[in-house]
Every structure is written in C-alpha cells, then in structure tokens.
Design a protein around this motif. Sequence first.
Motif, mmCIF file in Angstrom:
data_model
loop_
_atom_site.group_PDB
_atom_site.id
_atom_site.type_symbol
_atom_site.label_atom_id
_atom_site.label_comp_id
_atom_site.label_asym_id
_atom_site.label_seq_id
_atom_site.Cartn_x
_atom_site.Cartn_y
_atom_site.Cartn_z
ATOM 1 N N PHE A 118 0.761 -1.274 0.035
ATOM 2 C CA PHE A 118 -0.048 -0.036 0.026
ATOM 3 C C PHE A 118 0.869 1.072 0.030
ATOM 4 O O PHE A 118 1.253 1.763 0.946
ATOM 5 N N PRO A 119 1.359 1.560 -1.198
ATOM 6 C CA PRO A 119 2.509 2.891 -1.307
ATOM 7 C C PRO A 119 1.868 4.148 -0.306
ATOM 8 O O PRO A 119 2.673 4.679 0.199
ATOM 9 N N GLN A 120 0.560 4.236 -0.488
ATOM 10 C CA GLN A 120 0.328 5.565 0.234
ATOM 11 C C GLN A 120 0.448 5.501 1.678
ATOM 12 O O GLN A 120 0.504 6.411 2.562
ATOM 13 N N TRP A 121 0.625 4.265 2.424
ATOM 14 C CA TRP A 121 1.064 4.217 3.778
ATOM 15 C C TRP A 121 2.313 3.853 4.031
ATOM 16 O O TRP A 121 3.016 3.454 4.956
ATOM 17 N N ALA A 122 3.347 4.524 2.834
ATOM 18 C CA ALA A 122 4.547 4.206 2.984
ATOM 19 C C ALA A 122 5.556 4.880 4.217
ATOM 20 O O ALA A 122 6.231 4.431 4.971
ATOM 21 N N MET A 123 4.731 5.865 4.849
ATOM 22 C CA MET A 123 5.285 6.431 5.967
ATOM 23 C C MET A 123 5.335 5.567 7.140
ATOM 24 O O MET A 123 6.352 5.765 7.978
ATOM 25 N N LEU A 124 4.603 4.569 7.169
ATOM 26 C CA LEU A 124 4.394 3.578 8.394
ATOM 27 C C LEU A 124 6.006 2.839 8.434
ATOM 28 O O LEU A 124 6.396 2.665 9.453
ATOM 29 N N ALA A 125 6.595 2.877 7.235
ATOM 30 C CA ALA A 125 8.085 2.056 7.069
ATOM 31 C C ALA A 125 9.051 2.723 7.802
ATOM 32 O O ALA A 125 9.595 2.440 8.259
ATOM 33 N N LEU A 126 8.769 4.294 7.850
ATOM 34 C CA LEU A 126 9.787 5.012 8.567
ATOM 35 C C LEU A 126 9.369 4.945 10.125
ATOM 36 O O LEU A 126 10.438 4.769 10.814
ATOM 37 N N VAL A 127 8.374 4.772 10.570
ATOM 38 C CA VAL A 127 7.998 4.590 11.900
ATOM 39 C C VAL A 127 8.603 3.119 12.445
ATOM 40 O O VAL A 127 9.293 2.995 13.363
ATOM 41 N N CYS A 128 8.293 2.159 11.513
ATOM 42 C CA CYS A 128 8.976 0.947 11.830
ATOM 43 C C CYS A 128 10.752 1.028 11.776
ATOM 44 O O CYS A 128 11.188 0.510 12.724
ATOM 45 N N ALA A 129 11.057 1.789 10.876
ATOM 46 C CA ALA A 129 12.519 2.014 10.974
ATOM 47 C C ALA A 129 13.116 2.697 12.240
ATOM 48 O O ALA A 129 14.027 2.236 12.993
ATOM 49 N N ALA A 130 12.108 3.662 12.552
ATOM 50 C CA ALA A 130 12.754 4.295 14.006
ATOM 51 C C ALA A 130 12.421 3.330 15.160
ATOM 52 O O ALA A 130 13.523 3.195 16.058
ATOM 53 N N GLY A 131 11.474 2.497 15.248
ATOM 54 C CA GLY A 131 11.381 1.418 16.155
ATOM 55 C C GLY A 131 12.666 0.454 16.241
ATOM 56 O O GLY A 131 13.015 0.057 17.257
ATOM 57 N N GLN A 132 12.893 0.156 14.790
ATOM 58 C CA GLN A 132 14.151 -0.804 14.911
ATOM 59 C C GLN A 132 15.338 -0.065 15.435
ATOM 60 O O GLN A 132 16.021 -0.741 16.186
ATOM 61 N N ALA A 133 15.492 1.100 15.169
ATOM 62 C CA ALA A 133 16.813 1.788 15.384
ATOM 63 C C ALA A 133 17.033 1.730 17.162
ATOM 64 O O ALA A 133 17.905 1.419 17.564
ATOM 65 N N ILE A 134 15.707 2.215 17.553
ATOM 66 C CA ILE A 134 15.877 2.328 19.019
ATOM 67 C C ILE A 134 15.918 0.848 19.567
ATOM 68 O O ILE A 134 17.000 0.762 20.582
ATOM 69 N N LEU A 135 15.341 -0.273 19.097
ATOM 70 C CA LEU A 135 15.550 -1.488 19.676
ATOM 71 C C LEU A 135 16.961 -1.942 19.552
ATOM 72 O O LEU A 135 17.514 -2.733 20.611
#
Lengths: 331, 85, 215, 541
Positions: free
Chosen positions: B27-44
């Motif tokens: 769902f390309p219009q929800w691509a911003m979620l990937a950034l949120v996941c990335a932030a989560g990965q970084a903190i984890l």
Amino acid sequence: MDDEFLRLWPQAASDHAHAIDWLIWSFTGMMAIFVVPVFVLTILFAIRYRKGTRVSRDHRPRGSMKVEMTWIVLPFIGSMIIYLVSARLYYEVKTPPADAMVIQVVAKQWMWKFQHPGGQREINTLHVPVGRPVRLNMISQDVIHSLYFPALRIKQDLLPGRYTALWFSATETGRYEAFCAEYCGTDHSKMLATLIVQSPQEYQRWLSQSGASESLAEQGEVLFRQFGCSGCHGPAAVAKAPTLEGLYGRRVALHDGTSVIADQAYIRDSILLPHKQLVAGYEPIMPSFSNVIDEEGVLRLTAYIQSLGEGEQGEPHADSPRNPPPEETAP
Amino acid sequence: MKTRKLLLIYAGLLMLLAIGATVAIQFPQWAMLALVCAAGQAILLLFGLAELGTHTPLVRFFAFGAGFWLVLMFTLSIADLLTRG
Amino acid sequence: MDVREQYLAEPYQTAAQQREATFLGMWVFLATEIMMFGGLFLVIYYYRLQHPVGVGEAVHHLHSILAAFNSALLLTGSLCMSLMVQASRLGDYRRVQRLLLLTAFFGLAFLAVKGFEYGWEYREGLLPGMGPESPLKEPAARLFMNIYLFATGLHAVHVTLGVTIILGMVVRIHFAHMKLPERAITLEMVGLYWHLIDVIWIVLYPSLYLVGRAV
Amino acid sequence: MSQKNPAADRAPSYLADEHGLRTWLLTTDHKRIAILYLISVTAFFFLGSLAASLVRIELVTPEGDLLSPDGYNRAFTLHGVVMVWFFLIPSIPAVFGNFLIPIMIGARDMAFPKLNLFSWYLLVGGGSFTLYALLAGGVATGWTFYTPLSTMFSNGHVVAVILGVFIVGFSSILTGLNIIVTIHRLRAPGMTWFRMPLFCWSLYATSVILVLATPVLAITLLLVAAEHLFGIGVFDPRLGGDPLLFQHLFWFYSHPAVYIMILPAMGVMSELVTAAAHKRIFGYSFVAYSSLAIAVIGFMVWGHHMFVAGQSMYASMVFSLLSFLVAIPSAIKVYNWTATLYKSNLTIDAHFLYALTFIGLFVIGGITGLFLALLAADVHVHDTYFVVAHFHYIMVGAAVAGFFGGLHFWWPKMTGRMYSQLWGKIAAVMIFCGFNLTFFPQFLLGYLGMPRRYHSYPEDFQFLHVLSSTGAAVLAVGYVMPFFYLLWSLRYGPQAEDDPWDAAGLEWRTSSPPPTHNFLETPIVDFDAYEYPPEATHGRS
C-alpha cells in the motif's frame, strides 16, 4: 556616474534607497548608545584602576543579576524595533506591485541580456522610465550571478533553472552602475552593466528608434511554429494537448489532484520538464525541449502564450476534468 | 544480557523490518509507516543489542545530541523549501 | 591492584575513569557519523519534497524486496556482534573468534548482494553515466538515482571498513595480542561501530526504497 | 619567597627531559604536540598572508594589471582556504587548547594522547596535499565552492583541494573529541565545572561545534567532489538539482565554523582580562553559559548568508530574528569584561594591549554583523566589501588578536623565557593601527557598492583601496615583529619564573616550562576560579 575624486556615500536613486539609508543611520545611532559606554568605561577603568593608584577597591562586585539583565533586555528590545522596520522594508522589496512593467533578464557567463516587452534587446545596458515600477524577471544560463544596483540599494541572485524577481521604481534620472555581486568565474569583475533612467518621453523615443522589428510575443510566435508546438497545441491540432488560449494566469488542475497558477515558472517547467506538472486528463506524451530551446527562447514563447489572452485569476481552466463536456476530451 | 534475550530482540527487529517493507510495497500511500518501523528498529537495536541503556547518562546525551541538531537542520532547510512560493 | 589496572593508559587514574572516557569518546565519534549521514538524509528528503513525481518514478524502479533481504543480513550481523561482545566479556576466545568471522561473513554477504544489485541496475541503465539508455523519463528521477548511488556507495564503504576492522580483531586474537576479558572493551567499540552502520542502513533503506513510491 | 609549588625540585621540563627529532615526531605529550601545531599553524598563517598581500597589491590600481583575472581568483581562493581551515580553525583550540587544558584542569595529559598526535599528522597531511593542489594551479571557486560553479564550470584542482580540506576536517573533529572527553573525565579532584577557567568553558563549547558541524562539511564537499569527478550530479540544475540545497548544507557548517574561530579567542580574552585586572571576572556563570549559548544558537542562524540567494522571504525573516538572538551572548561577554575592569588592580602588559585590541575591534565587528542581519540592509551590502570588512574585523581583529594575546600571555609558561615587553607593546599598537587603516575604508567601499572578489573596479573606489593597501602594509609589519622578538627570547630571553604575571590559575602553579606530567602529584583544587586576594595590594604568601 559622475566620478569625483572621493565619494563616501553612494547616490540614491529611489525612495527605497533613502529608506535604507535612514534605516542604517538609525540603527547606527541606537547601537552607538549601547557600544560607546564600552569603549569609554574600558579606557576610564584602565586609567583609574591602574596598579598603584590610591583609589578604593573594596567590596568588589562578583556579578549582579540586575545589571546583566539590563544589558541583555535593553539592546534586544532596541534591536527588535529596528528588526521589524527592516522586515517590513524587506517585505516591500520582495513583493513587486502587480502593475509593474516586466523586463526579462538572462545572465550568461560574464554578460547581461535585457529584453523589453516591446522586443527591444540590450546587452549590458538597461533603459527604464523614471517613476514607473519595473519588475525584472531573471534567470541564469550557467552559474549563479547576482544583479546589483548600488544606487537603488537592491540586489538579487539569478539561479540556473528557476526565475527570481527584482523590482524597483527609480525616482531620479541618470546613469547608474550595476554589478554582478555573486562570484561567477574568471571575468566576474568585468560583468558590469549600466542602468539608464530616462524621462518617459526620452524612454519612448529610445524604444522607437532602438529598432525592434517585432515584439517579444511575435518573436515567440515564430518559435511556436518553428519548434512544432502548433502541431499539438494549435487550433487544427490532431494530437490531444491542453489549449493555450487564456491559459496564462489561470489555475490549472494537475494529474495528482493539486492545482497551480499558470505563471512564467509553470510554463517554463512545462516546456523544459513536461512531466513535472502533468495537466489532469492528459497523457505524458510531450517531448522535453530542455536542450533544444535556450532561456531566451523560453521567455519569448512565454510572452507569446501570455499574448494569447490573460485568463482571469482562480477560475479553473476550460478543459480541466472538473467540468469537461464528454465529447471534448475524447480524441 | 543472556543469549535468549538477544535472540528475542533480533526476532523483533526482523518482524519490524518485514512489517515496514510489506506495508510500503503493497500500500504505497502508507509508506510513511515504514519510517515508523525503521525508527522502532533503530531504538530497539541501540538499547537492545548495543546496550546503550547501561551506559552513563552523559553518553546517552551525546548519542541523542546529534539528533537535536539534525532536527534543527531539517526543519529550517525544508521550511525554506516549502515557503519559497 | 585490580587486574584491570595494569592496562591503564597514561592520563587515567582509575579503570572506571578510562572505561567511561572510552565510551564517551566512541559515542562522540558515532555522533559525527550520524551528522554526516544526516546531511545526506537532508538531500534525500529535500528532493523528495521538491520533485515528488520524478523521485516516485525512480523509487518504482528500485528492487526493494532484494534490499529488504539485504537489511535482514545486516541485522543478523548485528546479532552475531552482540553475541560476540557477550562472549568476550566471559573470555571465551574460541566463541569470540567464531562469532567475529560470522559477522564478517554477513558483512561480506551484504556487500555481495549490494554488488549484485548494482550490476542489475547497471544492466537496466539506471545508474548515471555509463550503461545503456536510462528508462527514466524524468530528469529528477536520474537525479535521485545519483543520490541513491552516492548514499549506498558511502554506506558500503563503511561496511567494508567495518569488515576489515573485524578481520583485524580476529588476527589480533589469533596471535594472542589481546587478553580477554581485560581488553574486551576494544571489541565492544568495534561492536558499537557495527551497530551504528546497521542503524544507518535501517533508516537509509526506507528513505531510498520505500517512501514515496509512484502509485 | 612565595614559591607556589615548593615540591618542584626542578623535575625536568617537558622540553628538557628528552631530545631528538624522533621524540618530537612520535611524542604523545600534549605540550609537545601543541608546539608542533604552533609551528605548522604559523607557517600556514604566513602562506595565507602572502596570498592576502598579493590581493591587496593588485587592488591598488583600478584595472587588474598585476595578476590575470584567473590568477587573482586563485589568489583570493588560496587566501580563503588556507586562512579558514589551516589557521583560524586549528589555531587556538589545537595550540593553546592542547597545551593548557590538561594543566588548567589538573590532568596529566589529554584523554587520547595517540589520537592527539594523529590529528596533528592529519593537519600536516591534509595541509601539504592542499598546498600542492593550490600551488600547482589552485582552484578558482572561492573558499565557498558554490555550485554549479565548483561542479560544472571550474577547471582547477577542485577535487584535490576538497580532499585536503576533508582530511583536515577530521583533524579538527578529533581535536574536538579529545577536548570534550578530557574536560568531562579528567578534571582533578575538586575541580568542578564552575571552578574551571573560562578558557576551558569556551573551548568545550567550541569542541561541541567542531564535532557536530564539521561532518556536514565533509559530506557536502564529498558530494561536490563526486559530482565534479564522476558526474554523479546531486546539485546539477539540468537534472532539477537545487544550488540552494548546497548553500543550506554549506552554511549549516560554515556559520558555526565562524563561531569555532571566535569562541576560543573569547576564552583567551577571559584569561587575559582577569589576569591583568588581578580580580575575579564579573558574572562568571553568565560568561560561562554564554559560550554554550553561542554553541547552540550558532547552529540556527546560517540562513542570513542567503537572504538574496533566492531563499523564501519568510525563512529569511526567521533567520534574521535568530541572528539577533545569537548576538546577545557575545554582548554579554564584552559587557562582563568591561565590568571586570571596575575596581581592578590593573597591570598593562603587551598581552593586555591585545585584549584592548580585541574589545575595540570585536565590538565594531559585532555591530556590523547586526547590520548584515538586518534584512533590508543586507539586500544592499551582501557580497560587497562591507561583508569583507565585517568578517575581517571579527576574524583578524578579534580572533588573531586573541591568538597573539594568548601567545604573549602563555609564552613564558610554554618556553620558560621572557620576551621584551617594549617590543611586544609596539607590535600590538602597530597591529591595531594597521588593522583599522586596512579594514575601516572597506566598510565605506562596501556601502558604496564595491562587490567582493573583484579583480578590477571603477576609478572612484581607488582612493579607499589605496588607503586599505597601505594599511595592509603596516599590518604586515605588525604581524612579522612578534616572529622576531619571540624567537629572539628563546635564546637570549631571561629565564621566566613560574608566575611572571601574578595570575591565578592551575597553569601558573606549576613550573614554567612545566614538567612532562604537568604536576608532581595531582593537585587538589579547593579554590574558586580567578581567586585573587580581596585586599587591594597584591602579594600572596
């Protein structure tokens, strides 16, 4: 440019110039109030409290919040007043009046090319009528230049790939220097121009005998046919392309749902980067002319499109999908 | 930091990666979620694998200090771009 | 005299002081790396906002599933690195060497997949300059491919650097230059650097491959 | 006899305890590394001054006849690159920071001694690389490397100079890192943050900027080199690249960089003023926090370089407001130094004359900086000689005066020799007069409209240019004089005592020159910063 032996203050040829001078002097005055005490007190203390002088030095202050606060808050308030004045002046410099006469400026490595609406073209000189607001629509063909009129106290960088605007309304006739202020390579210091402010009659006489056979728009029409634009955009067009009559200044609905005013920047982008802002309801079939037409050609084409009738502001373009009669959009 | 805990964190990282990627591609219009996941990965990753939590607060201050100046650079530069008109 | 005191560097009085100084120094260095890649992220998001159409088209041509697999490789590498740091604290030389080699393997695997991806894009003509005619119509798309090549290239250089340092550590342990667990802190520093490379890729992957795909 | 450290039974000084080139080139002693930095930084200073004198001689005549246009462009670019990255940025942090911070906070050495030596090699390595590129043909883009001129329209050694500056960038990152960790972790027992000298505060703030801003310059220059070398066009206008993005990235580094250049000089000033006044500084915490405030707000103001570059009007107004904010901490410092002189016990030596030069010139520089922050005024004076005069008042008038003041103040401590006060004072006065004669006419030139980086100019600017060039000659003599009487003092100067200026500070409680490990045993700090006896007469038994 009456070159006296020594001139310490530049000529002022516009109301804006006088406003800037007033701003500079008032700011100098205010800053003197905050700065002169520093010099005076430093020298005074240095003399009075030299080692060995008989003077009372007991209960020396370690610091006081009150004193520190005064010399933080007072200068800041003074600066804020002058800041607001200068911000208003900056707003005026950056917003040209709507009725200004538009002159196209193209900067190339180490020369200035000016084009009047009537088609007259000049190299490194610019004739303008006195008392009338003039808007310069400027672009650079290679590196960043900057058109600088010291007598008018204004300058504006010319960027490759984007229009920038500079406007002024000269109040005194005469010849004034113009420089290139942004370093642009070997002959940066040779890239000079002369601003010649004339009375309206002289300006008209200059316009007539400066031998412009056809106006900017007519030169644009020649290019319009030469590059085959009329094949798609002309009245007897076979391919499906947006009509250009009444396009200039109108709001155009784009493919991705947004809409934009069709100004010079939009038209330039549509010629050089056709797919950047695709008009709604059309296929991206237009080829790019980016290395075919140079900046002056684009300016002439834009003038020609503008001459096809100004659309009223804000009313959406005739064939945007919102109210297209079905048969008209069918190829 | 026992091995089991590390494996758990690793699984969490992979899961976040999978979520981010699939959502953005389907769902390309929800691509911003990937950034949120990335932030989560970084903190984890930082607090889990790199054990940032065990270091003195001064070290943690410098770890996130750079972020403050980046936010500064981003906001003012992109503010210029968006208000260029 | 605590056993760790013998390895006291010149200006320090206590081991705790040296340990905290080393961590602070390392994290300040990692902050500079974050600032450097921060500048690159500004370029990426600045152009996303300025040329949404062109960037969308370029991102459409990128192989994001292959890159997702690549990210998983790096995450596994980070796991092995943490296990190695844990083992180094216990002084288990064999396990430390094995995990170091495993991390290096995952690093090299990441580079191999990256090289394969570059080759694939080169054949499609996406990369700037050499290669067949680029299928991208928009000039902004070619601009984004330039940034993509520069950003992933710079990251690949950092991964190569990380792998060489890891192999250097394996060699030092092999010739017994490094006594564990006393000198475990050096391995922890290498671990931190590797984790930072991974964090940068974690944020770089969606910024280049996922956000703003042409619908 | 008020010998402050009776236990100093003449432990061998750091200069005397080992000899030979190897001990210098492989040293990890922060004091020797500081001397190595001093020599290389002075060499770069004279190279930059040579280029400056070429520029000034050229501008004596309106039409460019000494150098070809391209030669002139390469001369001012060389002057800019060498002076900014090879003199101003490393000078005070690397020379006085390396030498004094460990001693001032009671440590034996910097946190990472080997890293310290490595940063010196980076400076020399990067320097020689850039030197070769600049002298082998140089580059004609200005030290600002604006695109698309630097990427598409310049044929000089752009990539070589960029790699040299990139290498030197790492030298300043590592120096900053070293200073931050040293101040955080190696303070002597009892030396709290508020007992530290203000010199350490300002160098700490400088290091924070060094560490956070320089990497952004590294990535920007790498992008320009990649575009110039491999054609990976990131700022290429033909592909839709935005030259303004380059300017955002470049000035995000370069404005904090000008605070890297002035903050250490402010730190030196706090030492000079308190030592000459023999009195505690007025408002210690305000001066200390103003250093940190400059480091933080200094990162928010870079847009004032781009008011006329096509930046959006509203962003310019925000940057202009922030630029007024950043002027406040500097004003606080100047006001506090002046207030320190109230009820002081002043001795006027050569180093205090440099402090007076600093106050006089920095204030004028700061005010003209506010002129440039004024939006409407900047539209007129941007990229003219007004800007050239402004930043020379700050960098040459204030930063170099701070460097020379520090050199004269700590020379006895660094070398153990005293220099002649008379010659020191003559040089200071000559520098002050020569400087004003050189750069004050440039304010008028700038307001008249003379643009920067012009090889030839209209005739009616000539008188002011001739004034400026003669001033440059006087300034050059003023700068060469210390070179002579300081080196002279190395051989013939009298032996300096431990505390020749009766100053308060840990560095004056060890012998001069200090022993290799600075103190025979780590000092316990139980006194406040700048603790001078309250009674008027001086004398500490």
